[in-house]
Enzyme design. Structure first.
Site, PDB file in Angstrom:
ATOM      1  N   LYS A   1       3.465  -2.443   3.204  1.00 47.68           N
ATOM      2  CA  LYS A   1       2.731  -1.488   4.056  1.00 47.68           C
ATOM      3  C   LYS A   1       3.464  -0.154   4.154  1.00 47.68           C
ATOM      4  CE  LYS A   1       2.267  -0.567   8.957  1.00 47.68           C
ATOM      5  NZ  LYS A   1       3.573   0.015   9.302  1.00 47.68           N
ATOM      6  N   ASN A   2       4.758  -0.199   4.446  1.00 53.44           N
ATOM      7  CA  ASN A   2       5.454   1.062   4.698  1.00 53.44           C
ATOM      8  C   ASN A   2       5.698   1.876   3.430  1.00 53.44           C
ATOM      9  OD1 ASN A   2       5.274   0.657   7.403  1.00 53.44           O
ATOM     10  ND2 ASN A   2       7.380  -0.064   7.664  1.00 53.44           N
TER      11      ASN A   2
ATOM     12  N   ARG B   1       9.103   8.550  19.822  1.00 49.09           N
ATOM     13  CA  ARG B   1       9.209   8.600  18.358  1.00 49.09           C
ATOM     14  C   ARG B   1       9.033  10.050  17.896  1.00 49.09           C
ATOM     15  NH1 ARG B   1       5.628   3.784  15.844  1.00 49.09           N
ATOM     16  NH2 ARG B   1       6.987   4.075  14.055  1.00 49.09           N
TER      17      ARG B   1
ATOM     18  N   ARG C   1      -3.335  -3.996  11.056  1.00 46.62           N
ATOM     19  CA  ARG C   1      -2.779  -2.779  10.449  1.00 46.62           C
ATOM     20  C   ARG C   1      -1.721  -3.113   9.405  1.00 46.62           C
ATOM     21  NH1 ARG C   1       0.183   0.293  14.119  1.00 46.62           N
ATOM     22  NH2 ARG C   1       0.721   1.266  12.164  1.00 46.62           N
TER      23      ARG C   1
HETATM   24  N1  EPU Z   1      13.755   9.795  14.861  1.00 41.52           N
HETATM   25  C1  EPU Z   1      14.050  10.989  15.482  1.00 41.52           C
HETATM   26  N2  EPU Z   1      13.541  12.146  14.936  1.00 41.52           N
HETATM   27  C2  EPU Z   1      12.751  12.143  13.839  1.00 41.52           C
HETATM   28  C3  EPU Z   1      12.442  10.922  13.213  1.00 41.52           C
HETATM   29  C4  EPU Z   1      12.970   9.768  13.763  1.00 41.52           C
HETATM   30  O1  EPU Z   1      14.766  11.031  16.489  1.00 41.52           O
HETATM   31  O2  EPU Z   1      12.331  13.227  13.419  1.00 41.52           O
HETATM   32  C5  EPU Z   1      14.317   8.538  15.406  1.00 41.52           C
HETATM   33  C6  EPU Z   1      13.217   7.574  15.844  1.00 41.52           C
HETATM   34  O3  EPU Z   1      12.796   7.838  17.165  1.00 41.52           O
HETATM   35  C7  EPU Z   1      13.917   6.237  15.689  1.00 41.52           C
HETATM   36  C8  EPU Z   1      14.821   6.438  14.484  1.00 41.52           C
HETATM   37  O4  EPU Z   1      14.960   7.851  14.349  1.00 41.52           O
HETATM   38  O5  EPU Z   1      14.709   5.976  16.818  1.00 41.52           O
HETATM   39  C9  EPU Z   1      14.298   5.879  13.174  1.00 41.52           C
HETATM   40  O6  EPU Z   1      12.979   6.332  12.947  1.00 41.52           O
HETATM   41  P1  EPU Z   1      12.343   6.506  11.496  1.00 41.52           P
HETATM   42  O7  EPU Z   1      11.939   7.904  11.326  1.00 41.52           O
HETATM   43  O8  EPU Z   1      13.248   5.890  10.474  1.00 41.52           O
HETATM   44  O9  EPU Z   1      11.059   5.633  11.659  1.00 41.52           O
HETATM   45  P2  EPU Z   1       9.632   5.905  11.044  1.00 41.52           P
HETATM   46  O10 EPU Z   1       9.800   6.536   9.714  1.00 41.52           O
HETATM   47  O11 EPU Z   1       8.765   6.591  12.024  1.00 41.52           O
HETATM   48  C10 EPU Z   1       9.491   3.680   9.727  1.00 41.52           C
HETATM   49  C11 EPU Z   1       8.537   2.531   9.693  1.00 41.52           C
HETATM   50  C12 EPU Z   1       8.656   1.718  10.963  1.00 41.52           C
HETATM   51  C13 EPU Z   1      10.091   1.238  11.098  1.00 41.52           C
HETATM   52  C14 EPU Z   1      11.050   2.430  11.060  1.00 41.52           C
HETATM   53  C15 EPU Z   1      12.513   2.028  11.078  1.00 41.52           C
HETATM   54  C16 EPU Z   1       6.752   3.482   8.422  1.00 41.52           C
HETATM   55  C17 EPU Z   1       5.358   3.985   8.394  1.00 41.52           C
HETATM   56  N3  EPU Z   1       7.194   3.053   9.582  1.00 41.52           N
HETATM   57  O12 EPU Z   1       9.102   4.452  10.868  1.00 41.52           O
HETATM   58  O13 EPU Z   1       7.809   0.604  10.779  1.00 41.52           O
HETATM   59  O14 EPU Z   1      10.241   0.553  12.314  1.00 41.52           O
HETATM   60  O15 EPU Z   1      10.822   3.199   9.871  1.00 41.52           O
HETATM   61  O16 EPU Z   1      12.816   1.223  10.002  1.00 41.52           O
HETATM   62  O17 EPU Z   1       7.415   3.437   7.410  1.00 41.52           O
HETATM   63  C18 EPU Z   1       6.418  -1.155  11.441  1.00 41.52           C
HETATM   64  O18 EPU Z   1       6.241  -1.376  10.236  1.00 41.52           O
HETATM   65  O19 EPU Z   1       6.048  -1.936  12.352  1.00 41.52           O
HETATM   66  C19 EPU Z   1       7.111   0.064  11.821  1.00 41.52           C
HETATM   67  C20 EPU Z   1       7.079   0.544  13.063  1.00 41.52           C
END
Ligand code: EPU
Length: 428
Positions: free
Chosen positions: A22-23, A121, A396
């Site tokens: 998915k991701n 987030r 999802r």
């Molecule tokens: N963060 C910031 N600023 C940013 C971006 C992130 O402070 O600009 C913080 C977030 O708040 C969090 C940490 O950095 O505390 C990591 O966030 P990341 O950006 O890595 O997460 P994401 O890209 O929004 C993806 C996955 C999530 C998974 C996380 C962590 C996707 C679409 N989503 O989210 O997947 O939990 O990486 O591995 O790829 C899920 O599949 O259920 C899911 C939530």
């Protein structure tokens, strides 16, 4: 609207085949915007996030065919249509449309993303990256406006290791002028998958999967064919399920290296696991020992498996501590597990689980995707019937969940919500 019903307490056995990640899917599909001829992605999962992204690409003029898990996107007639509202709000990963549309059209308007609530987030690191590449970024009434006369390569140090920011900056940089260096980049396998697709499209990317990624911009990207990686979180969910209720479960189409941290923890609990090239076998587990887990960025223990793992820990002898260092509020499943007789309390960023207890079937609600997976595992472990509402979250991210579980011998089915339940959901 439907709910999921599970007749729990029975051991499961057999083989389950894992779907595409998915991701990865939610980044690969927007990445096709950057090409000037058709891109085909094989092995996509049948999940609602993929359907929503397909519709979004169509909204901006893409021609998309999707059948038998294979999607072909012809991006040649796409335009930079503003997407301030509507479907973009339905999934968090719609933020990848920002990087891809900025990279191709030098402008985009994308509504701030929705998705699971797991605590704050922010997307400040994505925006920092776009600005470093030369874009002007403003937030107007809940939508992000991006515009650049020209995108120019830059050195970008991420203050927070972020999967989304790393991928989004890659998408914006592959067609920028000159070299971009992303430092303190995330190393998740999904990042390598996106870099592989972009490279097959003609991009010049080095270092994906390490914490320094170098991108040399090119003028055009072309179509190609790409096979998505298997979903390590779906595979991990079935591994946990195998430890919780399995009588011998073989997980097929998996990259065992992607699951090292989970496999190590399961072994520490006393679960016997055999890994092959693309399969993992979970032997029936006898007595389980309590363990502590702390979620970390890859290759640490994934936050996405923390919630399903907590359900398993209710069966372990002793006290386990689950600490989520990535998301501060990813504990919405705990109250529901408590309804099912679990002995868990939340203290700050940790859940303290005392076991073993025998879970009891109950009416529970999935508040987010992985909370839903945790409740499905709990329902299979529990005595009696468990009813789970909020299953649109589960849809999802888990392809053919009911079919896969019933293929392992479970008794799981969907039922329409009653009028009263519908009203309760609408008022929640
Ligand atoms: N963060 C910031 N600023 C940013 C971006 C992130 O402070 O600009 C913080 C977030 O708040 C969090 C940490 O950095 O505390 C990591 O966030 P990341 O950006 O890595 O997460 P994401 O890209 O929004 C993806 C996955 C999530 C998974 C996380 C962590 C996707 C679409 N989503 O989210 O997947 O939990 O990486 O591995 O790829 C899920 O599949 O259920 C899911 C939530």
């Amino acid at each position: 609207m439907e709910k999921l019903k599970i007749a729990g307490g029975y051991p499961l056995k057999g083989t389950v085949r894992i779907s595409g990640a998915k991701n990865s899917a939610v980044a690969l599909i927007p990445a096709t915007i950057l090409a000037d001829s058709p891109v085909t992605i094989e092995g996509l999962p049948d999940i609602s996030d993929v359907q929503i992204l397909k519709a979004l690409l169509e909204e901006i003029g893409g021609k998309v065919e999707f059948a038998n898990n294979e999607m072909t996107v012809d991006p040649s007639s796409m335009i930079s249509m503003p997407l301030p509202n509507g479907k973009v709000k339905k999934l968090r990963a719609s933020y990848y449309l920002m990087g891809a549309m900025l990279g191709r059209f030098k402008k985009a308007v994308i509504g701030l993303p929705g998705g699971c609530y797991l605590g704050p987030r922010p997307i400040d690191q994505h925006i920092k990256g776009f600005e470093a590449l030369g874009a002007k970024v403003t937030n107007e009434q809940g939508a992000i406006y991006l515009r650049a006369d020209e995108l120019k390569g830059a050195r970008i140090y991420l203050d927070v290791v972020s999967v989304g920011a790393t991928i989004n900056i890659m998408l914006a940089a592959v067609r920028a002028k000159g070299r971009t260096i992303i430092e303190n980049a995330a190393k998740e396998p999904e990042i390598i998958d996106v870099a592989t697709l972009l490279t097959n499209m003609g991009a010049k990317i080095k270092g994906a999967g390490t914490d320094v990624i170098r991108i040399d911009g090119v003028d055009h990207l072309h179509g190609c064919r790409h096979t998505i990686i298997p979903d390590r979180i779906e595979a991990g969910t079935y591994l946990i399920l195998g430890a919780a209720v399995g009588n011998g479960i073989l997980i097929d189409n998996v990259i065992p290296n992607h699951l090292e941290s989970l496999i190590a923890k399961l072994r520490e609990m006393g679960v016997e696991i055999e890994s092959g090239d693309d399969q993992v076998f979970v032997a029936p587990a006898q007595k389980l020992k309590a363990v502590d887990i702390k979620t970390l960025v890859y290759p640490g223990f994934p936050t996405d498996l923390q919630q399903p793992f907590t359900s398993l820990l209710t069966k372990a002898e002793g006290t386990s501590v689950v600490t989520d260092t990535i998301y501060s509020a990813r504990f919405k499943h705990i109250d529901e597990l408590r309804r099912m007789n679990a002995n868990i309390k939340v203290e700050g960023r940790s859940a303290i689980v005392n076991g073993p207890v025998r879970l009891q079937g109950a009416k529970v609600k999935a508040s987010d995707l992985r909370a839903g997976a945790a409740l499905v595992i709990a329902g299979l472990m529990a005595e009696g019937i468990t009813e789970i509402t909020g299953i649109e979250h589960i849809d999802r991210g888990y392809s053919h969940l009911v079919e896969k579980l019933n293929g392992l011998g479970a008794t799981v089915w969907r039922e329409d919500l009653s009028q009263e339940e519908k009203e309760q959901m609408e008022n929640a």
